[in-house]
Design a protein around this motif. Structure first.
Motif, PDB file in Angstrom:
ATOM      1  N   MET A 104     -12.535  53.573  48.963  1.00  0.00           N
ATOM      2  CA  MET A 104     -11.940  54.900  49.157  1.00  0.00           C
ATOM      3  C   MET A 104     -10.425  54.908  48.926  1.00  0.00           C
ATOM      4  SD  MET A 104     -14.277  57.120  50.460  1.00  0.00           S
ATOM      5  CE  MET A 104     -15.967  57.044  51.023  1.00  0.00           C
ATOM      6  N   LEU A 105      -9.841  53.786  48.590  1.00  0.00           N
ATOM      7  CA  LEU A 105      -8.392  53.636  48.678  1.00  0.00           C
ATOM      8  C   LEU A 105      -7.580  54.346  47.599  1.00  0.00           C
ATOM      9  CD1 LEU A 105      -7.980  49.968  49.953  1.00  0.00           C
ATOM     10  CD2 LEU A 105      -7.742  52.112  51.212  1.00  0.00           C
ATOM     11  N   ALA A 106      -8.218  54.921  46.595  1.00  0.00           N
ATOM     12  CA  ALA A 106      -7.436  55.704  45.622  1.00  0.00           C
ATOM     13  C   ALA A 106      -6.709  56.849  46.315  1.00  0.00           C
ATOM     14  CB  ALA A 106      -8.342  56.236  44.517  1.00  0.00           C
ATOM     15  N   LEU A 107      -7.304  57.385  47.360  1.00  0.00           N
ATOM     16  CA  LEU A 107      -6.678  58.498  48.090  1.00  0.00           C
ATOM     17  C   LEU A 107      -5.320  58.115  48.673  1.00  0.00           C
ATOM     18  CD1 LEU A 107      -9.480  60.397  50.055  1.00  0.00           C
ATOM     19  CD2 LEU A 107      -7.897  61.333  48.390  1.00  0.00           C
ATOM     20  N   PRO A 108      -5.265  57.103  49.572  1.00  0.00           N
ATOM     21  CA  PRO A 108      -3.951  56.741  50.115  1.00  0.00           C
ATOM     22  C   PRO A 108      -2.989  56.198  49.068  1.00  0.00           C
ATOM     23  CG  PRO A 108      -5.645  55.234  50.905  1.00  0.00           C
ATOM     24  CD  PRO A 108      -6.351  56.364  50.240  1.00  0.00           C
TER      25      PRO A 108
END
Length: 316
Positions: free
Chosen positions: A38-42
């Motif tokens: 999910m880390l593309a968001l942060p």
């Protein structure tokens, strides 16, 4: 003198212009799960990719699973979330959802599950690489999520059925504790849980990592009324996270470091190991393979009795 005066005036205006630009940013609240994929968001937040496209994105607290994220979306806590398999059940329950591109998966082949693994305790009779050895064992999974689909796929690959094991509904953040306490013989989960367990559980066995047993389902999701009113914002959002994907693939160690600031308890060495798995399936495109993967997921869940029907989910 006039030139100097004009220069001074323009310099004085710069802070106010920057402030005006900042206040004109479109506010969006997005939900993520406590998972490395999910880390593309942060990353897009910290690297300024969203701001570049005129967005002020706030990330809701990391949820334990996509089920929790979708519940938050329905409750109005967020405008968009990232989720996969749970969306099938949500649509069957009546949520009118729109899928807005992937956040994880593979547009070039059917199988993609590098971020998933099955971890077992030593002394349980479970053998590395031998899926038949799962028979009679107690296995933690998160019902209605991608790791649930993964264990179903593993059982089928090993010639077993769900009736041959005992599946225990467990959120990924609690799986390592369950293994340490010997409450379960094994668990399936997405990273970072498998990487953490291999470090923290003495004698833990990575029975299988990935294996292209299933196709990963991971979508950006919004409720239809919001999506229909915010097309331009969605395009800007997807542009921002796409740039974040590219940066993450080129800078996996730096991306892992960002993850430690957003996923509670995530240590750098665990994040770096998990990121190597993650960058194998960072593909935001949607192709025939993704549609096939979605159909296969629905077919598997219905065939094994997890869902009673695929309508209207099959129309996605």
């Amino acid at each position: 003198m006039k030139r100097i005066a004009l220069l001074l005036c323009s310099l004085l205006l710069l802070p106010s212009l920057a402030l005006a630009q900042a206040t004109n940013l479109v506010k969006v609240k997005v939900g993520m799960v406590a998972a490395v994929d999910m880390l593309a968001l942060p990353i897009a937040v910290e690297r300024g990719f969203f701001e570049k496209y005129g967005l002020d994105v706030t990330i809701a607290r990391p949820y334990a699973t996509g089920v929790d994220a979708l519940n938050a979306l329905q409750a109005g806590e967020t405008d968009m979330v990232q989720a996969g398999v749970p969306a099938i059940g949500a649509i069957l329950r009546g949520m009118d959802l729109v899928f807005l591109g992937n956040f994880s998966g593979n547009a070039t082949k059917l199988g993609s599950d590098a971020t998933l693994a099955l971890i077992a305790n030593s002394g349980t009779g479970i053998v590395k690489g031998d899926l038949k050895s799962l028979k009679g064992k107690k296995i933690a999974t998160s019902f209605g999520t991608i790791n649930h689909l993964y264990i179903l796929g593993l059982l089928e690959k090993g010639g077993l059925t769900p009736a041959d094991v005992t599946l225990v509904n467990t959120p990924p953040p609690e799986m390592t504790v369950a293994l340490l306490a010997k409450g379960v013989d094994a668990f399936v989960a997405w990273d970072p849980a498998p990487v953490i367990a291999m470090k923290d559980v003495p004698g833990a066995i990575e029975v299988i990592r990935g294996g292209d047993v299933i196709s990963y389902l991971g979508f950006n999701i919004a409720l239809r009324p919001w999506a229909e009113k915010n097309g331009a914002t969605i395009e800007k959002f997807l542009a921002g996270v796409s740039e974040a994907d590219q940066w993450m693939r080129k800078n996996p160690k730096q991306a892992a470091a960002i993850g430690t600031r957003w996923i509670p308890g995530l240590k750098l060495d665990v994040a770096e190991a998990a990121m190597q798995n993650n960058i194998q399936q960072v593909d935001r495109r949607i192709s025939a393979h993704n549609y096939r993967a979605l159909w296969k997921a629905q077919d598997t869940l219905q065939r094994l009795g997890v869902i009673k029907t695929t309508e209207p989910a099959a129309q996605i």
